[in-house]
Enzyme design. Structure first.
Site, PDB file in Angstrom:
ATOM      1  N   GLY A  59      12.286   4.885  -2.931  1.00 34.79           N
ATOM      2  CA  GLY A  59      13.287   4.355  -2.014  1.00 34.79           C
ATOM      3  C   GLY A  59      13.185   5.021  -0.658  1.00 34.79           C
ATOM      4  O   GLY A  59      12.560   6.080  -0.513  1.00 34.79           O
ATOM      5  N   CYS A  86       8.487   8.870  -6.950  1.00 31.94           N
ATOM      6  CA  CYS A  86       8.834   9.222  -5.578  1.00 31.94           C
ATOM      7  C   CYS A  86      10.312   9.615  -5.489  1.00 31.94           C
ATOM      8  O   CYS A  86      10.703  10.669  -5.972  1.00 31.94           O
ATOM      9  CB  CYS A  86       8.481   8.073  -4.638  1.00 31.94           C
ATOM     10  N   TYR A  87      11.172   8.777  -4.914  1.00 30.41           N
ATOM     11  CA  TYR A  87      12.599   9.095  -4.852  1.00 30.41           C
ATOM     12  C   TYR A  87      13.151   9.344  -6.250  1.00 30.41           C
ATOM     13  O   TYR A  87      13.989  10.220  -6.455  1.00 30.41           O
ATOM     14  CB  TYR A  87      13.354   7.941  -4.184  1.00 30.41           C
ATOM     15  N   HIS A 176       2.593   6.916  -5.904  1.00 33.27           N
ATOM     16  CA  HIS A 176       2.942   5.568  -6.372  1.00 33.27           C
ATOM     17  C   HIS A 176       1.844   5.033  -7.296  1.00 33.27           C
ATOM     18  O   HIS A 176       0.839   4.483  -6.828  1.00 33.27           O
ATOM     19  CB  HIS A 176       3.146   4.623  -5.184  1.00 33.27           C
ATOM     20  N   GLU A 178       1.987   2.435  -9.068  1.00 33.48           N
ATOM     21  CA  GLU A 178       2.070   0.982  -9.190  1.00 33.48           C
ATOM     22  C   GLU A 178       1.189   0.237  -8.194  1.00 33.48           C
ATOM     23  O   GLU A 178       0.925  -0.955  -8.363  1.00 33.48           O
ATOM     24  CB  GLU A 178       3.527   0.516  -9.052  1.00 33.48           C
ATOM     25  N   ASP A 234       4.585 -23.867 -10.381  1.00 34.64           N
ATOM     26  CA  ASP A 234       5.784 -23.531 -11.147  1.00 34.64           C
ATOM     27  C   ASP A 234       6.397 -24.755 -11.829  1.00 34.64           C
ATOM     28  O   ASP A 234       6.682 -24.729 -13.027  1.00 34.64           O
ATOM     29  CB  ASP A 234       6.825 -22.856 -10.232  1.00 34.64           C
ATOM     30  N   LYS A 376       4.580 -14.794 -10.925  1.00 31.61           N
ATOM     31  CA  LYS A 376       3.647 -15.900 -10.678  1.00 31.61           C
ATOM     32  C   LYS A 376       2.380 -15.787 -11.519  1.00 31.61           C
ATOM     33  O   LYS A 376       1.897 -16.790 -12.066  1.00 31.61           O
ATOM     34  CB  LYS A 376       3.290 -15.953  -9.191  1.00 31.61           C
TER      35      LYS A 376
END
Length: 520
Positions: A59, A86-87, A176, A178, A234, A376
């Site tokens: 964050g 992180c945060y 991070h 991710e 979609d 997606k």
């Protein structure tokens, strides 16, 4: 009976990181279900959610700031594994008596992590020869490590970059994992959810389909369902999934709003009505949409108008079917996250989604949204699993409001006709030259300005077309695609020569951020 694919789930508490959706996608890639919720989710709600593990996101705030985002004190007493990123790591450190201070030198970008001591169960295999490249984005660091925690790794600028309390299954990383810029980061998240949290990995395309079919049948019963079929990924996957579940109870309403790509209406009818046997009603509503958009230039207003008209038309069609009780939509999880964030004020509302934010309270049909839990890439995987054509499933994204938001300013039929012809030439050339599948999203934009040009011996004063092509892993950040000059020249020449009303073509070389991918 299918196994409950939601029985094993990870809770991700969002502290406002730009990467939070990436965390969720990495968890899903490990075949484990997860959900994003605001950091201030009530403890009772967390208990009711019953996660097998919790991830605290990064964050933009500092933990020592007044009013900094916090969590329920009892969260760490729930007995489930927690990973702070992180945060999230800094928050965990403070909770257990550590100290976080402003870094003497902030770290943004690549850094080299150096292992210290025993890696532990989460980090086993993460380091190669005691090192690992990672992606940093922080201005604070842990100065004092909390008691009963040990340091796993650090960098030259931040000695404490990974901590663990193995006995309590508590882990923290300053980097991070991710993002794609952290090699092997996805392995760390996979290890957390599959080994630390002991999830077996039930979230697969086949299981998702089986679960969705059962839920649709239970939810709908013998009622009729209508679905707005656009031809996009979609709505196409949603239609195929619902048709598999309830067959002829599904009636697709294809609204030709005059804002579709060239020849798209006929393609939709060929694919679904003729080849798949789906009941599709085609509604010619071009003039109705053009009338509704007349004089409107603001993109948010255009989105709301288009979404509202879709709903009105669905209700009108449903009224002709006395037993139609459900309106199906291709809402996907990012739509839900972003619209929820806009409502709660915990995220910036970049743009609203016509299939989430545009539904009026008076709508008489109940909603059926079989894809609302999927990202997606998961929608595409489900589509391919059900046998939809690869070209359809991997087609570049197309906005719900269609050309309505690719025509800048007011929408007119003349503009839409020019744009769809120019866009068709552009996409045709990208396929011909082999670039289409290398590009994440490509499209043409109509600019409502005229420029002076010369054709033959005459002066022209005609419109401008902008071409956009980006490459991205996650659509949260994107770089412009470097099409060769010769191919750009050929595309430009074709558009100017073949599309009446255009005498200038430009190429957009803006990245996201600061620009968005779509122009509106």
């Amino acid at each position: 009976m299918s196994q409950d694919i939601h029985s094993e789930k990870i809770l991700i508490l969002d502290f406002g990181s730009q990467y939070t959706q990436l965390i969720a996608r990495r968890v899903r890639e490990a075949h484990v279900y997860c959900e994003l919720h605001p950091y201030d989710m009530a403890l009772d709600e967390i208990k009711a959610f019953a996660p097998k593990g919790i991830i605290l996101s990064g964050g933009p705030k500092s933990v020592y700031d007044e009013g900094a985002p916090a969590i329920a004190e009892e969260l760490f007493e729930l007995g489930v594994p927690v990973l702070g990123i992180c945060y999230g790591m800094q928050l965990m450190s403070c909770h257990f008596g550590g100290e976080v201070v402003p870094a003497g030198k902030r770290e943004y970008g690549h850094a080299e992590l150096q292992a210290q001591g025993t890696p532990g169960p989460l980090f086993d295999g993460f380091f190669v020869e005691g090192k690992s490249p990672v992606w940093m984005s922080h201005g604070d660091h842990v100065e004092k490590v909390p008691g009963n925690f040990e340091v796993v790794a650090g960098t030259a600028n931040a000695p404490v970059c990974a901590i663990q309390n193995v006995a309590r299954n508590l882990y923290g990383v300053q980097f991070h994992p991710e993002v794609n810029h952290t090699p092997r980061g996805e392995l760390l998240i996979d290890r957390f959810v599959r080994q630390i949290c002991d999830c077996s990995g039930q979230w697969t395309p086949g299981q998702i389909i089986e679960d969705a079919v059962i839920r649709i049948r239970e939810q709908v019963g013998t009622d009729k369902v209508i679905l707005g079929l656009s031809g996009g990924v979609d709505s196409s996957v949603a239609a195929t999934l619902i048709h598999r579940a309830i067959g002829d109870q599904l009636i697709c309403v294809f609204v030709d709003n005059g804002l579709l790509r060239l020849g798209e209406g006929d393609q939709v009818m060929d694919t679904f009505a003729e080849n798949m046997g789906v009941n599709v009603i085609r509604v010619d509503a071009e003039q109705r949409f053009l009338d509704g958009l007349a004089g409107v230039s603001d993109p948010e207003k255009k989105r709301k108008i288009i979404g509202g008209l879709f709903v009105d038309i669905f209700e009108e069609e449903a009224a002709k079917l006395s037993d139609a009780k459900w309106l199906a939509q291709g809402t996907i999880y990012p739509d839900v996250i972003e619209s929820a964030g806009a409502k709660t004020g915990k995220a910036h509302n970049i743009k609203s989604h016509h299939n989430v934010g545009g539904l009026p309270d008076y709508m008489k049909l109940s909603l059926l949204e079989p894809l609302r839990e999927l990202f997606k890439d998961e929608v595409r995987a489900v589509g391919e699993e059900m046998g939809l054509p690869h070209a359809m499933v991997w087609r570049h994204p197309f906005p719900g409001p269609g050309l309505g938001v690719r025509i800048l300013g007011e929408v007119k039929k003349e503009y839409a006709d020019i744009l769809r012809r120019a866009d068709a030439i552009y996409i045709e050339e990208l396929y011909r030259t082999g670039h289409y599948d290398k590009i994440s999203q490509a499209f043409a934009v109509f600019l409502p300005v005229k420029s002076v040009g010369v054709m033959g011996d005459g002066r022209t004063y005609e419109y401008v077309i902008a071409l956009r092509a980006v490459e991205t892993k996650d659509f949260m950040t994107a770089g412009w695609y470097p099409l060769p000059y010769a191919e750009l020249a050929h595309i430009s020449g074709r558009i100017i020569n073949e599309v009446k009303g255009v005498n200038r073509v430009t190429y957009d070389i803006s990245s996201k951020p600061p620009a968005t991918i779509e122009w509106e």
